[in-house]
Motif scaffolding. Structure first.
Motif, PDB file in Angstrom:
ATOM      1  N   ARG A  74      38.486  51.540  25.256  1.00  0.00           N
ATOM      2  CA  ARG A  74      37.142  52.107  25.236  1.00  0.00           C
ATOM      3  C   ARG A  74      36.419  51.883  26.573  1.00  0.00           C
ATOM      4  NH1 ARG A  74      34.950  55.908  23.006  1.00  0.00           N
ATOM      5  NH2 ARG A  74      32.900  54.907  22.674  1.00  0.00           N
ATOM      6  N   ALA A  75      36.715  50.743  27.239  1.00  0.00           N
ATOM      7  CA  ALA A  75      36.081  50.486  28.534  1.00  0.00           C
ATOM      8  C   ALA A  75      36.474  51.536  29.555  1.00  0.00           C
ATOM      9  CB  ALA A  75      36.457  49.092  29.025  1.00  0.00           C
ATOM     10  N   THR A  76      37.743  51.931  29.525  1.00  0.00           N
ATOM     11  CA  THR A  76      38.181  52.964  30.472  1.00  0.00           C
ATOM     12  C   THR A  76      37.524  54.302  30.156  1.00  0.00           C
ATOM     13  OG1 THR A  76      40.130  53.494  29.129  1.00  0.00           O
ATOM     14  CG2 THR A  76      40.369  51.753  30.794  1.00  0.00           C
ATOM     15  N   GLU A  77      37.310  54.590  28.843  1.00  0.00           N
ATOM     16  CA  GLU A  77      36.733  55.871  28.452  1.00  0.00           C
ATOM     17  C   GLU A  77      35.223  55.913  28.708  1.00  0.00           C
ATOM     18  OE1 GLU A  77      39.908  56.436  24.729  1.00  0.00           O
ATOM     19  OE2 GLU A  77      37.778  56.026  24.351  1.00  0.00           O
ATOM     20  N   LEU A  78      34.526  54.831  28.374  1.00  0.00           N
ATOM     21  CA  LEU A  78      33.062  54.836  28.466  1.00  0.00           C
ATOM     22  C   LEU A  78      32.549  54.729  29.905  1.00  0.00           C
ATOM     23  CD1 LEU A  78      32.100  52.503  25.455  1.00  0.00           C
ATOM     24  CD2 LEU A  78      31.790  54.987  25.609  1.00  0.00           C
ATOM     25  N   PHE A  79      33.252  53.959  30.735  1.00  0.00           N
ATOM     26  CA  PHE A  79      32.700  53.646  32.046  1.00  0.00           C
ATOM     27  C   PHE A  79      33.534  54.163  33.219  1.00  0.00           C
ATOM     28  CE2 PHE A  79      31.896  50.016  29.073  1.00  0.00           C
ATOM     29  CZ  PHE A  79      30.596  50.376  28.739  1.00  0.00           C
ATOM     30  N   GLY A  80      34.564  54.957  32.904  1.00  0.00           N
ATOM     31  CA  GLY A  80      35.356  55.566  33.962  1.00  0.00           C
ATOM     32  C   GLY A  80      36.128  54.569  34.797  1.00  0.00           C
ATOM     33  N   LEU A  81      36.612  53.517  34.170  1.00  0.00           N
ATOM     34  CA  LEU A  81      37.355  52.493  34.906  1.00  0.00           C
ATOM     35  C   LEU A  81      38.850  52.769  34.835  1.00  0.00           C
ATOM     36  CD1 LEU A  81      35.415  49.339  33.597  1.00  0.00           C
ATOM     37  CD2 LEU A  81      35.020  50.633  35.711  1.00  0.00           C
ATOM     38  N   ASP A  82      39.507  52.648  35.974  1.00  0.00           N
ATOM     39  CA  ASP A  82      40.947  52.881  36.048  1.00  0.00           C
ATOM     40  C   ASP A  82      41.578  51.674  36.729  1.00  0.00           C
ATOM     41  OD1 ASP A  82      43.517  53.722  36.245  1.00  0.00           O
ATOM     42  OD2 ASP A  82      43.129  55.293  37.740  1.00  0.00           O
ATOM     43  N   PHE A  83      42.376  50.941  35.992  1.00  0.00           N
ATOM     44  CA  PHE A  83      43.030  49.785  36.610  1.00  0.00           C
ATOM     45  C   PHE A  83      44.544  49.845  36.401  1.00  0.00           C
ATOM     46  CE2 PHE A  83      40.641  48.679  32.772  1.00  0.00           C
ATOM     47  CZ  PHE A  83      41.625  48.344  31.872  1.00  0.00           C
ATOM     48  N   THR A  84      45.069  51.049  36.547  1.00  0.00           N
ATOM     49  CA  THR A  84      46.526  51.201  36.470  1.00  0.00           C
ATOM     50  C   THR A  84      47.200  50.745  37.755  1.00  0.00           C
ATOM     51  OG1 THR A  84      46.295  53.499  37.218  1.00  0.00           O
ATOM     52  CG2 THR A  84      46.352  53.092  34.822  1.00  0.00           C
ATOM     53  N   ARG A  85      46.452  50.731  38.861  1.00  0.00           N
ATOM     54  CA  ARG A  85      47.009  50.261  40.130  1.00  0.00           C
ATOM     55  C   ARG A  85      46.560  48.828  40.403  1.00  0.00           C
ATOM     56  NH1 ARG A  85      45.383  54.481  44.642  1.00  0.00           N
ATOM     57  NH2 ARG A  85      43.334  53.977  43.723  1.00  0.00           N
ATOM     58  N   GLY A  86      47.396  48.082  41.113  1.00  0.00           N
ATOM     59  CA  GLY A  86      47.112  46.672  41.365  1.00  0.00           C
ATOM     60  C   GLY A  86      45.815  46.453  42.128  1.00  0.00           C
ATOM     61  N   ASP A  87      45.567  47.229  43.194  1.00  0.00           N
ATOM     62  CA  ASP A  87      44.349  47.051  43.985  1.00  0.00           C
ATOM     63  C   ASP A  87      43.109  47.320  43.155  1.00  0.00           C
ATOM     64  OD1 ASP A  87      45.868  46.378  46.152  1.00  0.00           O
ATOM     65  OD2 ASP A  87      45.603  48.277  47.223  1.00  0.00           O
ATOM     66  N   ASP A  88      43.135  48.371  42.341  1.00  0.00           N
ATOM     67  CA  ASP A  88      41.984  48.688  41.502  1.00  0.00           C
ATOM     68  C   ASP A  88      41.741  47.585  40.481  1.00  0.00           C
ATOM     69  OD1 ASP A  88      41.539  51.095  42.799  1.00  0.00           O
ATOM     70  OD2 ASP A  88      42.894  52.209  41.479  1.00  0.00           O
ATOM     71  N   GLN A  89      42.837  47.082  39.912  1.00  0.00           N
ATOM     72  CA  GLN A  89      42.699  46.009  38.929  1.00  0.00           C
ATOM     73  C   GLN A  89      42.106  44.756  39.577  1.00  0.00           C
ATOM     74  OE1 GLN A  89      45.820  43.265  36.537  1.00  0.00           O
ATOM     75  NE2 GLN A  89      45.987  45.461  36.094  1.00  0.00           N
ATOM     76  N   LEU A  90      42.590  44.407  40.800  1.00  0.00           N
ATOM     77  CA  LEU A  90      42.069  43.226  41.506  1.00  0.00           C
ATOM     78  C   LEU A  90      40.579  43.388  41.807  1.00  0.00           C
ATOM     79  CD1 LEU A  90      42.367  40.556  43.054  1.00  0.00           C
ATOM     80  CD2 LEU A  90      43.133  41.890  45.044  1.00  0.00           C
ATOM     81  N   ALA A  91      40.204  44.553  42.335  1.00  0.00           N
ATOM     82  CA  ALA A  91      38.808  44.786  42.687  1.00  0.00           C
ATOM     83  C   ALA A  91      37.916  44.732  41.453  1.00  0.00           C
ATOM     84  CB  ALA A  91      38.662  46.135  43.399  1.00  0.00           C
ATOM     85  N   LEU A  92      38.368  45.324  40.352  1.00  0.00           N
ATOM     86  CA  LEU A  92      37.575  45.324  39.133  1.00  0.00           C
ATOM     87  C   LEU A  92      37.434  43.918  38.565  1.00  0.00           C
ATOM     88  CD1 LEU A  92      36.078  46.808  36.897  1.00  0.00           C
ATOM     89  CD2 LEU A  92      38.299  47.277  35.817  1.00  0.00           C
ATOM     90  N   TRP A  93      38.535  43.175  38.567  1.00  0.00           N
ATOM     91  CA  TRP A  93      38.486  41.807  38.041  1.00  0.00           C
ATOM     92  C   TRP A  93      37.528  40.942  38.858  1.00  0.00           C
ATOM     93  CZ3 TRP A  93      42.996  37.719  38.163  1.00  0.00           C
ATOM     94  CH2 TRP A  93      42.630  36.617  37.370  1.00  0.00           C
ATOM     95  N   VAL A  94      37.584  41.061  40.196  1.00  0.00           N
ATOM     96  CA  VAL A  94      36.692  40.278  41.049  1.00  0.00           C
ATOM     97  C   VAL A  94      35.234  40.605  40.728  1.00  0.00           C
ATOM     98  CG1 VAL A  94      35.889  39.971  43.418  1.00  0.00           C
ATOM     99  CG2 VAL A  94      38.342  39.912  42.920  1.00  0.00           C
ATOM    100  N   GLN A  95      34.910  41.877  40.595  1.00  0.00           N
ATOM    101  CA  GLN A  95      33.526  42.256  40.332  1.00  0.00           C
ATOM    102  C   GLN A  95      33.052  41.739  38.973  1.00  0.00           C
ATOM    103  OE1 GLN A  95      32.643  46.488  41.504  1.00  0.00           O
ATOM    104  NE2 GLN A  95      34.795  46.427  42.178  1.00  0.00           N
ATOM    105  N   LEU A  96      33.910  41.855  37.964  1.00  0.00           N
ATOM    106  CA  LEU A  96      33.545  41.347  36.645  1.00  0.00           C
ATOM    107  C   LEU A  96      33.479  39.812  36.640  1.00  0.00           C
ATOM    108  CD1 LEU A  96      35.713  43.712  34.422  1.00  0.00           C
ATOM    109  CD2 LEU A  96      33.227  43.763  34.691  1.00  0.00           C
ATOM    110  N   ARG A  97      34.389  39.203  37.390  1.00  0.00           N
ATOM    111  CA  ARG A  97      34.415  37.735  37.460  1.00  0.00           C
ATOM    112  C   ARG A  97      33.145  37.201  38.120  1.00  0.00           C
ATOM    113  NH1 ARG A  97      34.018  33.251  37.428  1.00  0.00           N
ATOM    114  NH2 ARG A  97      35.516  31.548  37.659  1.00  0.00           N
ATOM    115  N   LEU A  98      32.705  37.871  39.177  1.00  0.00           N
ATOM    116  CA  LEU A  98      31.483  37.450  39.850  1.00  0.00           C
ATOM    117  C   LEU A  98      30.270  37.639  38.939  1.00  0.00           C
ATOM    118  CD1 LEU A  98      32.075  38.788  43.469  1.00  0.00           C
ATOM    119  CD2 LEU A  98      32.479  36.497  42.562  1.00  0.00           C
ATOM    120  N   ALA A  99      30.269  38.701  38.182  1.00  0.00           N
ATOM    121  CA  ALA A  99      29.179  38.920  37.232  1.00  0.00           C
ATOM    122  C   ALA A  99      29.180  37.839  36.162  1.00  0.00           C
ATOM    123  CB  ALA A  99      29.305  40.302  36.597  1.00  0.00           C
TER     124      ALA A  99
END
Length: 537
Positions: free
Chosen positions: A507-532
């Motif tokens: 649902r997170a990918t559908e509601l907020f347009g998040l794509d973490f199928t690639r390693g760089d995208d997953q790393l960047a997303l995790w860092v941003q969520l982790r900092l939050a």
């Protein structure tokens, strides 16, 4: 520096301590070289670079294989001399004649610790541009010998703690076991009768005589107090071998006690002034103002040497008491930390700043050596002060100009120590290596706070949705990333069913347009969520 403006030379040191304590084996060559501090040699350790140092070769004989090579390495590392004991064996003159630096023979009966203390006492505590430890030490030894000549008895000058500051070394004078053990240990033995003797001396302005003691063979002796006005500084003792001192000899003793008071006060003031100058220099270096190379070199910070900075602080505010000002106990911490580190390294400088005590070690071999020093300090200082002490350890610097950077590194580490991540315990000794992830996240938090456009729009939307509806998309994705995609483990950490977590991730990918199928995208997303997550915590 001595009174003529020249630094203390090796020949000057030999003149102060005298034979048979120290005897040069290589003649007069090299005796004019300047000296700094004694360094005890351990063949298992890397030979440290110590310009002007005197290398104490404990357990080394001239006949040992590699002795000549050791002398060459000592000369290359800046030492002015080496000292050794021959233990009754004749020194091999062939080696010494061609030695690249002076070789000094130490009396076999003198403990190495005592020699180290003697040399340190002579070379320490000299303020720039004025009378130095050489003059202070020499004055007291000269006074002791002059009084010994006038009274025809062995003389010792002591401070209030019964440390022996200077003593006569005229061979014709008889000494007893008490005098001999005191000289070797640099302190009067702790005996009950000594307390009564010192009390008698402290309560008078004249000379006090003590008779022969058959119980321990103590020869008759007399003593006079050393005072500056009403301030008690120490005492002077004379062995009365043949007969009690006469009126003229007693007058000489009292006159020397007045002169000794001046020199002891000057020596104490010199130590205080040196510490103040060193502290202000370190404050300037930590603030990034730096200093000229000559000034830095005076305090042991030179090109080619690797400095390290330690940040000492009490583990909690309870160390100073609720509502109590932290400064007095912090000052004790500063003194204790400087003393401890100075046992193992030369030219240590310390500075108290708020609740933190900074200690600069100007030359250290490796990060491992710095961590060993810090670990030993936490145990020793904790036991001494009665409170747990934490230590932040910087990286090993590359040059004198990196000291300010080392301070910023210490401040970053202390920030992690004081505000650890939830559920994570912080050790007493912490280096950048131990908290690298936390330091990186703090830097990224600062970066993203100043550059909000770097945060993915979908992350803003997700955080806003969680805040409005009470959903847990951020916590769910962080658990998913932290367990590297292991749904079962991530679900257990959240105490939810794996299917529930799969639904949230989808649902997170559908509601907020998040794509973490690639390693760089997953790393960047995790860092941003982790900092939050850190900000929310």
């Amino acid at each position: 520096m001595n009174n003529s403006g020249r630094p203390l030379s090796l020949g000057g040191l030999l003149g102060i301590l005298g034979a048979p304590l120290l005897t040069p084996l290589t003649g007069a060559a090299g005796l004019e070289s300047s000296i700094s501090v004694p360094v005890i040699h351990d063949h298992l350790d890397t030979l440290p670079e110590t310009p002007g140092g005197i290398l104490l070769l404990v357990g080394v004989q001239p006949q040992d294989p590699g002795f000549g090579e050791l002398l060459v390495r000592a000369a290359e590392n800046g030492y002015s001399a080496v000292a050794l004991k021959t233990h009754g064996q004749p020194p091999e003159s062939g080696i010494h004649d061609s030695a690249p630096l002076p070789v000094i023979q130490v009396d076999d009966q003198v403990p190495w610790l005592h020699l180290d203390n003697l040399i340190t006492a002579v070379t320490s505590g000299r303020p720039a541009g004025s009378a130095s430890a050489e003059s202070y030490g020499q004055d007291l030894f000269v006074l002791a010998n002059a009084l010994a000549t006038a009274t025809d008895g062995a003389v010792a000058i002591e401070d209030l703690d019964r440390n022996i500051l200077a003593y006569s070394n005229l061979e014709r004078h008889v000494v007893d076991p008490l005098r001999r053990s005191g000289i070797l240990a640099r302190q009067v033995p702790d005996m009950e009768k000594n307390i009564d003797q010192y009390r008698s001396v402290m309560l008078t302005d004249t000379v006090v005589h003590f008779p022969y003691d058959p119980s321990d063979g103590e020869l008759p002796r007399c003593a006079a107090p050393v005072r500056a006005g009403r301030q008690m500084l120490g005492s002077i003792w004379v062995i009365e071998d043949k007969e009690p001192l006469g009126p003229e000899a007693e007058s000489a003793l009292l006159e020397v006690s007045r002169l000794a008071a001046v020199h002891i006060l000057r020596a104490q003031n010199a130590v205080d002034l040196e510490r103040q100058v060193r502290t202000e220099w370190l404050r300037s270096a930590l603030d990034g103002h730096g200093s000229d190379p000559a000034t830095s070199a005076r305090f042991g910070l030179m090109e080619g040497l690797s400095p390290v900075l330690l940040g000492f602080m009490f583990a909690s505010e309870t160390a100073v008491g609720a509502g109590a000002p932290p400064l007095p106990l912090t000052r004790q911490l500063g003194i204790a930390a400087e003393q401890y580190c100075s046992i193992f390294h030369a030219n240590v400088s310390a500075l108290e700043s708020g609740r933190v005590v900074y200690v600069l070690v100007p030359a250290i071999r490796s990060e491992a050596a710095a961590l060993r020093l810090a670990s030993g300090a936490t145990a020793a200082l904790g036991a001494r002060l009665g409170h747990q002490v934490n230590v932040a350890v910087s990286s090993v610097g590359e040059s004198p100009g990196t000291v300010a950077d080392l301070r910023r590194e210490i401040e970053d580490i202390i920030g992690v120590i004081e505000r650890p991540e939830p559920g994570r315990e912080i050790a007493q000794v912490v280096s950048t290596r131990d908290v690298n992830a936390a330091l990186l996240l703090r830097q990224l938090t600062s970066l993203l706070g100043n550059q909000p456009r770097l945060i993915h729009p979908g992350v803003h939307e997700l955080l806003d949705h969680d805040a409005r509806t009470g959903s847990e998309y951020r916590a769910s994705l962080c658990a998913y990333f932290a367990h590297t995609g292991d749904m079962a483990a991530a679900a257990r950490s959240l105490n939810v069913h794996p299917n529930t977590l799969r639904y949230r991730v989808r649902r997170a990918t559908e509601l907020f347009g998040l794509d973490f199928t690639r390693g760089d995208d997953q790393l960047a997303l995790w860092v941003q969520l982790r900092l939050a997550e850190s900000a929310a915590g």
